[in-house]
Design a protein around this motif. Structure first.
Motif, mmCIF file in Angstrom:
data_model
loop_
_atom_site.group_PDB
_atom_site.id
_atom_site.type_symbol
_atom_site.label_atom_id
_atom_site.label_comp_id
_atom_site.label_asym_id
_atom_site.label_seq_id
_atom_site.Cartn_x
_atom_site.Cartn_y
_atom_site.Cartn_z
ATOM 1 N N HIS A 9 68.332 -4.046 33.846
ATOM 2 C CA HIS A 9 68.485 -3.227 32.633
ATOM 3 C C HIS A 9 67.611 -3.791 31.509
ATOM 4 O O HIS A 9 66.914 -3.037 30.814
ATOM 5 N N PHE A 10 67.649 -5.086 31.312
ATOM 6 C CA PHE A 10 66.837 -5.712 30.266
ATOM 7 C C PHE A 10 65.350 -5.517 30.542
ATOM 8 O O PHE A 10 64.578 -5.191 29.634
ATOM 9 N N ILE A 11 64.947 -5.700 31.781
ATOM 10 C CA ILE A 11 63.534 -5.560 32.151
ATOM 11 C C ILE A 11 63.070 -4.120 31.944
ATOM 12 O O ILE A 11 62.009 -3.869 31.353
ATOM 13 N N ASP A 12 63.858 -3.153 32.404
ATOM 14 C CA ASP A 12 63.499 -1.743 32.253
ATOM 15 C C ASP A 12 63.405 -1.349 30.784
ATOM 16 O O ASP A 12 62.494 -0.627 30.376
ATOM 17 N N SER A 13 64.351 -1.829 29.983
ATOM 18 C CA SER A 13 64.348 -1.518 28.558
ATOM 19 C C SER A 13 63.112 -2.109 27.880
ATOM 20 O O SER A 13 62.431 -1.435 27.105
ATOM 21 N N ALA A 14 62.822 -3.359 28.179
ATOM 22 C CA ALA A 14 61.646 -4.011 27.575
ATOM 23 C C ALA A 14 60.358 -3.329 28.007
ATOM 24 O O ALA A 14 59.458 -3.114 27.180
ATOM 25 N N ASP A 15 60.260 -2.952 29.286
ATOM 26 C CA ASP A 15 59.060 -2.271 29.774
ATOM 27 C C ASP A 15 58.840 -0.946 29.054
ATOM 28 O O ASP A 15 57.721 -0.631 28.641
ATOM 29 N N LEU A 16 59.909 -0.169 28.895
ATOM 30 C CA LEU A 16 59.774 1.118 28.224
ATOM 31 C C LEU A 16 59.365 0.930 26.765
ATOM 32 O O LEU A 16 58.493 1.641 26.263
ATOM 33 N N LYS A 17 59.969 -0.004 26.090
ATOM 34 C CA LYS A 17 59.612 -0.252 24.688
ATOM 35 C C LYS A 17 58.156 -0.677 24.566
ATOM 36 O O LYS A 17 57.445 -0.231 23.661
ATOM 37 N N TYR A 18 57.708 -1.505 25.481
ATOM 38 C CA TYR A 18 56.316 -1.947 25.464
ATOM 39 C C TYR A 18 55.380 -0.758 25.679
ATOM 40 O O TYR A 18 54.396 -0.587 24.963
#
Length: 191
Positions: A9-18
């Motif tokens: 969840h953290f990785i997916d969220s960070a990737d989308l924000k980036y």
């Protein structure tokens, strides 16, 4: 297994924000300018949302009035709420017609952009010569099709509602910070 799922969840969220940072920076800057022109011209921001996004719209209005991270004069903003007593879904549009004036801004927050109430609110805003800022996800839905050249669409490029709402929260913070920076000047925010 559970910890890996949580980490994902953290990785997916960070990737989308980036990924969204570059794509959304221009429309966010345009929305900041629209809000700034509105509030410095004596107008107000009417904020509404569909479903759970109504809470984010309410929080944005509170940030305008109370400030985000800096002391500043209050900005005129009102959260609009759907009426539990009206079966026709027209409560938001009625509030826009009652409160909105030329030069005001309607901020409509939605994951899908397909809620009838938000579409009706946007049409009511156009009747009042207001600018519409549509903060949505996916493709922007039917709401995107109603926007005019003078409106602003900020569309988070993702299908998952949780990810879209996470980026919406960041976008709303960027809008508030951008308005503050324009009004008060650039300043490092202490941690």
């Amino acid at each position: 297994m559970l910890e890996q799922r949580i980490q994902q969840h953290f990785i997916d969220s960070a990737d989308l924000k980036y990924q969204a940072a570059q794509a959304l920076s221009h429309p966010i800057a345009s929305a900041v300018q629209a809000i700034l022109a509105c509030v410095t011209g004596g107008g107000k921001v009417l904020a509404c949302g569909g479903g759970l996004s109504a809470v984010q719209a309410q929080q944005f209005a509170a940030f305008c009035v109370d400030g985000l991270e800096r002391e500043r004069p209050e900005l005129a903003a009102l959260p609009l709420a759907p009426s539990a007593g009206r079966a026709d879904g027209a409560a938001l549009a009625r509030q826009v017609r009652a409160l909105g004036q030329a030069g005001d801004v309607l901020l409509a927050v939605s994951v899908t952009g397909d809620e009838d109430a938000l579409q009706d609110a946007a049409q009511a805003a156009h009747e009042r010569d207001m600018t519409v800022i549509a903060l949505s996800g996916r493709t922007g839905g039917a709401l995107a099709g109603l926007l005019r050249e003078t409106d602003v669409q900020i569309c988070v490029p993702h299908d998952r509602a949780a990810r879209v709402r996470e980026v919406h929260a960041l976008v709303l913070h960027c809008l508030c910070d951008g308005v503050d920076a324009q009004l008060l000047g650039e300043q490092e925010i202490p941690l």
